[in-house]
Design a protein around this motif. Structure first.
Motif, PDB file in Angstrom:
ATOM      1  N   LEU A  27       0.810  -1.145  -0.083  1.00 13.03           N
ATOM      2  CA  LEU A  27       0.079   0.106   0.018  1.00 13.03           C
ATOM      3  C   LEU A  27       0.800   1.143  -0.171  1.00 13.03           C
ATOM      4  CD1 LEU A  27      -2.680  -0.720   2.367  1.00 13.03           C
ATOM      5  CD2 LEU A  27      -2.984  -0.579   0.263  1.00 13.03           C
ATOM      6  N   ILE A 144      -6.587   0.977  -2.969  1.00 12.48           N
ATOM      7  CA  ILE A 144      -6.036   0.075  -2.119  1.00 12.48           C
ATOM      8  C   ILE A 144      -6.246  -1.194  -2.932  1.00 12.48           C
ATOM      9  CG2 ILE A 144      -7.050   1.292   0.025  1.00 12.48           C
ATOM     10  CD1 ILE A 144      -9.944  -0.168  -1.035  1.00 12.48           C
ATOM     11  N   MET A 167      -5.666   1.067   5.246  1.00 14.21           N
ATOM     12  CA  MET A 167      -5.350   2.248   4.549  1.00 14.21           C
ATOM     13  C   MET A 167      -6.126   3.399   5.430  1.00 14.21           C
ATOM     14  SD  MET A 167      -3.925   4.133   2.285  1.00 14.21           S
ATOM     15  CE  MET A 167      -3.616   3.526   0.878  1.00 14.21           C
TER      16      MET A 167
END
Length: 326
Positions: A27, A144, A167
């Motif tokens: 991420l 994401i 996230m």
């Protein structure tokens, strides 16, 4: 159950954890200008952050909303299906909507996205597809995307939901730091938990005051001091001088030590056997600091004193345990 079967369970579980750990680590490549814009938008929000999501994304969205709310960013979760039947009225032009959909094509979310924009609320999308309809509709898009789900069928949301949750945490913590959110602020949002009690309770909230304090004068006998200890039940008594300043303390431990010295408890004066210059604390400090002081100094009780060294309260480990500080 055979050892081979057990090994299969653990090896599959290890594979899941490896895949999800990589998904979260990957991420970092999405912490780009869009992430910064999203943080700035959320930080500037004059209303509330409204989190939307269906199915597993909805469950994750609820947790993200809760994390935002408890770290200084007022937020709550709205179910997209309910929004279409009246709950859309919860959203105002001062709000920012965080819409979550891994595919970016969730019908219930897409059906209300234009209405959200029409209300004047900012729309941030969080999807696994930057080219999706939701990503295109949003003012800001946070990617994401994950390489693979941990589910061997590639169907059950696993890595994708873990990545979304992570996230969301990244957003919340970035905003927490930007707001200068402190441990005291956190405690105000968590007064019922053990952490809240450690951060909110002060010595004056848990100490024994007034007549409940065990105190004797310096010219009292040891037997009088023992009676005071027994009456007040704190396992200690404070000793004060003519000006009512705390000059010593006598505890259960001191009693055990003097009994080994064959001291006559009826004849001895308390100022001969007391511990002088006792450890004290201010009534205004956190109870957790009192706990740490007692643990560090290996004592079971404390007197709180004012600037003139006069006792204003007393407490022991049991008081801190009862208050939930320990």
């Amino acid at each position: 159950m055979t050892a081979a079967k057990t090994e299969t369970f653990t090896s599959l579980a290890a594979s899941v954890l490896d895949i999800e750990a990589r998904s979260v680590s990957d991420l970092k490549r999405y912490l780009d200008a869009n992430f910064t814009r999203a943080c700035e938008c959320l930080l500037a929000c004059k209303g509330r952050v409204i989190v939307l999501g269906m199915g597993k994304s909805g469950h994750i969205g609820g947790k993200i909303a809760a994390t935002l709310a408890s770290t200084g960013t007022p937020a709550f979760f709205v179910h997209p299906g309910e929004a279409s039947h009246g709950d859309l009225g919860m959203i105002t032009s001062d709000d920012v909507v965080l819409a979550i959909s891994n595919s970016g094509e969730t019908g219930e979310v897409l059906s209300i996205a234009p209405l959200i924009k029409r209300r004047g609320a900012h729309l941030i999308s969080m999807t696994g597809n930057p080219q999706s309809t939701l990503a295109e509709l949003a003012d800001v898009h946070i990617c994401i995307a994950v390489e693979q789900e941990a589910c061997p069928l590639g169907l059950a949301p696993t890595s994708s939901t873990t990545a979304t949750l992570a996230m969301g945490d990244a957003l919340a913590v970035a905003l927490l730091h930007a707001r200068g959110f402190t441990a005291d602020d956190f405690a105000m949002s968590h007064p019922g938990g053990s952490l809240g009690r450690r951060l909110l309770l002060h010595i004056h909230d848990v100490m024994h005051k007034g007549e409940r304090m065990p105190l004797v004068n310096a010219d009292a006998s040891l037997s009088d001091a023992l009676l005071e200890m027994s009456r007040k039940g704190l396992g200690m008594t404070g000793i004060v001088d003519a000006q009512q300043r705390l000059v010593g303390v006598f505890t259960d431990g001191d009693l055990r030590r003097i009994l080994d010295q064959r001291i006559d408890v009826h004849q001895a004066q308390i100022d001969r056997v007391m511990t002088r210059n006792p450890i004290t604390i201010s009534a205004d400090v956190l109870a957790a600091e009192g706990l740490k002081l007692m643990e560090d100094r290996k004592i079971n009780g404390l007197f709180a004193v004012d600037d003139a060294q006069k006792p204003v309260g007393a407490l022991n480990m049991h008081d801190l345990l009862k208050a939930g500080v320990m």
